[in-house]
Design a protein around this motif. Structure first.
Motif, PDB file in Angstrom:
ATOM      1  N   THR A 164      15.368   6.956  21.735  1.00  0.00           N
ATOM      2  CA  THR A 164      14.190   7.527  21.083  1.00  0.00           C
ATOM      3  C   THR A 164      14.068   7.017  19.652  1.00  0.00           C
ATOM      4  OG1 THR A 164      14.398   9.512  22.428  1.00  0.00           O
ATOM      5  CG2 THR A 164      13.027   9.682  20.465  1.00  0.00           C
ATOM      6  N   ILE A 165      15.195   6.966  18.936  1.00  0.00           N
ATOM      7  CA  ILE A 165      15.173   6.451  17.565  1.00  0.00           C
ATOM      8  C   ILE A 165      14.720   4.996  17.564  1.00  0.00           C
ATOM      9  CG2 ILE A 165      16.574   5.879  15.544  1.00  0.00           C
ATOM     10  CD1 ILE A 165      18.298   8.333  16.281  1.00  0.00           C
ATOM     11  N   LYS A 166      15.234   4.215  18.518  1.00  0.00           N
ATOM     12  CA  LYS A 166      14.847   2.802  18.590  1.00  0.00           C
ATOM     13  C   LYS A 166      13.340   2.675  18.840  1.00  0.00           C
ATOM     14  CE  LYS A 166      16.000  -1.666  20.545  1.00  0.00           C
ATOM     15  NZ  LYS A 166      14.930  -2.211  19.759  1.00  0.00           N
ATOM     16  N   LYS A 167      12.802   3.488  19.736  1.00  0.00           N
ATOM     17  CA  LYS A 167      11.357   3.466  20.008  1.00  0.00           C
ATOM     18  C   LYS A 167      10.559   3.800  18.750  1.00  0.00           C
ATOM     19  CE  LYS A 167      10.912   4.733  24.766  1.00  0.00           C
ATOM     20  NZ  LYS A 167      10.563   5.745  25.735  1.00  0.00           N
ATOM     21  N   CYS A 168      10.999   4.837  18.041  1.00  0.00           N
ATOM     22  CA  CYS A 168      10.316   5.229  16.797  1.00  0.00           C
ATOM     23  C   CYS A 168      10.357   4.085  15.778  1.00  0.00           C
ATOM     24  CB  CYS A 168      10.971   6.467  16.184  1.00  0.00           C
ATOM     25  SG  CYS A 168      10.689   7.977  17.108  1.00  0.00           S
ATOM     26  N   CYS A 169      11.513   3.468  15.637  1.00  0.00           N
ATOM     27  CA  CYS A 169      11.654   2.359  14.683  1.00  0.00           C
ATOM     28  C   CYS A 169      10.783   1.178  15.088  1.00  0.00           C
ATOM     29  CB  CYS A 169      13.114   1.934  14.558  1.00  0.00           C
ATOM     30  SG  CYS A 169      14.100   3.130  13.641  1.00  0.00           S
ATOM     31  N   ASP A 170      10.723   0.882  16.378  1.00  0.00           N
ATOM     32  CA  ASP A 170       9.875  -0.218  16.845  1.00  0.00           C
ATOM     33  C   ASP A 170       8.414   0.071  16.535  1.00  0.00           C
ATOM     34  OD1 ASP A 170      12.115  -1.502  17.777  1.00  0.00           O
ATOM     35  OD2 ASP A 170      11.814  -0.979  19.872  1.00  0.00           O
ATOM     36  N   THR A 171       7.989   1.321  16.742  1.00  0.00           N
ATOM     37  CA  THR A 171       6.606   1.701  16.449  1.00  0.00           C
ATOM     38  C   THR A 171       6.326   1.615  14.964  1.00  0.00           C
ATOM     39  OG1 THR A 171       6.602   3.193  18.337  1.00  0.00           O
ATOM     40  CG2 THR A 171       4.899   3.556  16.690  1.00  0.00           C
ATOM     41  N   LEU A 172       7.269   2.118  14.133  1.00  0.00           N
ATOM     42  CA  LEU A 172       7.101   2.057  12.679  1.00  0.00           C
ATOM     43  C   LEU A 172       7.070   0.611  12.188  1.00  0.00           C
ATOM     44  CD1 LEU A 172       9.442   4.978  11.639  1.00  0.00           C
ATOM     45  CD2 LEU A 172       6.967   4.878  11.287  1.00  0.00           C
ATOM     46  N   ALA A 173       7.889  -0.230  12.786  1.00  0.00           N
ATOM     47  CA  ALA A 173       7.926  -1.642  12.379  1.00  0.00           C
ATOM     48  C   ALA A 173       6.562  -2.286  12.579  1.00  0.00           C
ATOM     49  CB  ALA A 173       9.000  -2.394  13.148  1.00  0.00           C
ATOM     50  N   LEU A 174       5.889  -1.947  13.677  1.00  0.00           N
ATOM     51  CA  LEU A 174       4.553  -2.500  13.925  1.00  0.00           C
ATOM     52  C   LEU A 174       3.561  -2.054  12.858  1.00  0.00           C
ATOM     53  CD1 LEU A 174       4.288  -2.083  17.802  1.00  0.00           C
ATOM     54  CD2 LEU A 174       4.609  -4.202  16.512  1.00  0.00           C
ATOM     55  N   SER A 175       3.699  -0.821  12.378  1.00  0.00           N
ATOM     56  CA  SER A 175       2.756  -0.320  11.361  1.00  0.00           C
ATOM     57  C   SER A 175       3.010  -0.947   9.996  1.00  0.00           C
ATOM     58  CB  SER A 175       2.823   1.206  11.261  1.00  0.00           C
ATOM     59  OG  SER A 175       4.022   1.611  10.658  1.00  0.00           O
ATOM     60  N   LEU A 176       4.188  -1.526   9.804  1.00  0.00           N
ATOM     61  CA  LEU A 176       4.530  -2.124   8.500  1.00  0.00           C
ATOM     62  C   LEU A 176       4.186  -3.596   8.420  1.00  0.00           C
ATOM     63  CD1 LEU A 176       7.970  -0.372   7.945  1.00  0.00           C
ATOM     64  CD2 LEU A 176       5.780   0.190   6.882  1.00  0.00           C
ATOM     65  N   VAL A 177       3.815  -4.192   9.531  1.00  0.00           N
ATOM     66  CA  VAL A 177       3.512  -5.630   9.551  1.00  0.00           C
ATOM     67  C   VAL A 177       2.207  -5.910   8.850  1.00  0.00           C
ATOM     68  CG1 VAL A 177       3.049  -7.611  11.035  1.00  0.00           C
ATOM     69  CG2 VAL A 177       4.819  -5.976  11.643  1.00  0.00           C
ATOM     70  N   PHE A 189       0.851  -1.184   0.000  1.00  0.00           N
ATOM     71  CA  PHE A 189       0.000   0.000   0.000  1.00  0.00           C
ATOM     72  C   PHE A 189       0.886   1.234   0.000  1.00  0.00           C
ATOM     73  CE2 PHE A 189      -2.120  -3.351   2.461  1.00  0.00           C
ATOM     74  CZ  PHE A 189      -3.219  -3.570   1.627  1.00  0.00           C
ATOM     75  N   GLU A 190       0.659   2.148  -0.943  1.00  0.00           N
ATOM     76  CA  GLU A 190       1.521   3.327  -1.042  1.00  0.00           C
ATOM     77  C   GLU A 190       1.421   4.232   0.184  1.00  0.00           C
ATOM     78  OE1 GLU A 190      -0.659   6.578  -3.782  1.00  0.00           O
ATOM     79  OE2 GLU A 190      -0.151   4.725  -4.824  1.00  0.00           O
ATOM     80  N   GLN A 191       0.337   4.110   0.952  1.00  0.00           N
ATOM     81  CA  GLN A 191       0.186   4.920   2.167  1.00  0.00           C
ATOM     82  C   GLN A 191       1.258   4.577   3.202  1.00  0.00           C
ATOM     83  OE1 GLN A 191      -2.166   3.160   0.642  1.00  0.00           O
ATOM     84  NE2 GLN A 191      -4.099   4.244   0.533  1.00  0.00           N
ATOM     85  N   LEU A 192       1.860   3.415   3.084  1.00  0.00           N
ATOM     86  CA  LEU A 192       2.884   2.997   4.052  1.00  0.00           C
ATOM     87  C   LEU A 192       4.301   3.403   3.639  1.00  0.00           C
ATOM     88  CD1 LEU A 192       1.628  -0.598   4.946  1.00  0.00           C
ATOM     89  CD2 LEU A 192       1.388   1.497   6.285  1.00  0.00           C
ATOM     90  N   LEU A 193       4.447   3.989   2.460  1.00  0.00           N
ATOM     91  CA  LEU A 193       5.793   4.308   1.969  1.00  0.00           C
ATOM     92  C   LEU A 193       6.573   5.235   2.896  1.00  0.00           C
ATOM     93  CD1 LEU A 193       5.503   4.745  -1.895  1.00  0.00           C
ATOM     94  CD2 LEU A 193       7.037   3.222  -0.665  1.00  0.00           C
ATOM     95  N   GLU A 194       5.943   6.301   3.360  1.00  0.00           N
ATOM     96  CA  GLU A 194       6.667   7.240   4.233  1.00  0.00           C
ATOM     97  C   GLU A 194       7.100   6.586   5.531  1.00  0.00           C
ATOM     98  OE1 GLU A 194       5.281  11.233   4.824  1.00  0.00           O
ATOM     99  OE2 GLU A 194       4.426  11.272   2.803  1.00  0.00           O
ATOM    100  N   SER A 195       6.229   5.760   6.108  1.00  0.00           N
ATOM    101  CA  SER A 195       6.595   5.048   7.340  1.00  0.00           C
ATOM    102  C   SER A 195       7.746   4.086   7.083  1.00  0.00           C
ATOM    103  CB  SER A 195       5.391   4.267   7.890  1.00  0.00           C
ATOM    104  OG  SER A 195       4.387   5.147   8.296  1.00  0.00           O
TER     105      SER A 195
END
Length: 134
Positions: free
Chosen positions: A121-134, A77-83
């Motif tokens: 903080t970067i690790k937290k952001c990446c962990d959150t983004l990873a969940l949105s990409l699953v 889905f192209e909506q996930l590209l930025e994440s």
């Protein structure tokens, strides 16, 4: 300048990609991570010839020996590209350190935002983004 690009990736759309620019003769690498909704070969062509592109500007001011293009993530889905792009930049930062890393420097403009954050903080952001990409 040699361009290394997997033939199967050229027509892919909705991808996060990494361009690695290898500088002669010092074996330094500079990296650009980006995203495109169009065919990847079209976006790479823009990076090479559009004078507003960070990659084009970099090539004009450095002796680039090789440019390698790699698909890091394909988005359904192209909506996930930025994440996905933010996630890949963040994980690259965590793995390779800062812009001052002498081996693999990141040349993205928006990368500077990561420099102001703590690694936790970067690790937290990446962990959150990873969940949105699953």
């Amino acid at each position: 300048m040699e361009i290394v690009f997997d033939e199967d990736d050229k027509e892919k759309e909705n991808v996060v990609y990494m361009i690695t620019l290898k500088i002669a003769p010092y074996r330094k690498k500079y990296v650009y991570i980006g995203m495109t909704q169009r065919a990847l070969k079209e976006r790479i062509r823009e990076h090479l010839y559009d004078k507003r592109s960070q990659v084009c500007k970099f090539i004009q001011t450095h002796e680039v020996k090789e440019l390698e293009v790699e698909v890091l993530h394909e988005c359904q889905f192209e909506q996930l590209l930025e994440s996905a792009e933010s996630y890949k930049i963040g994980t690259y930062f965590l793995k390779n350190g800062t812009l001052n890393n002498q081996k693999n420097r990141l040349i993205n403009k928006h990368f500077k935002g990561f420099q102001k954050m703590t690694l936790a903080t970067i690790k937290k952001c990446c962990d959150t983004l990873a969940l949105s990409l699953v």
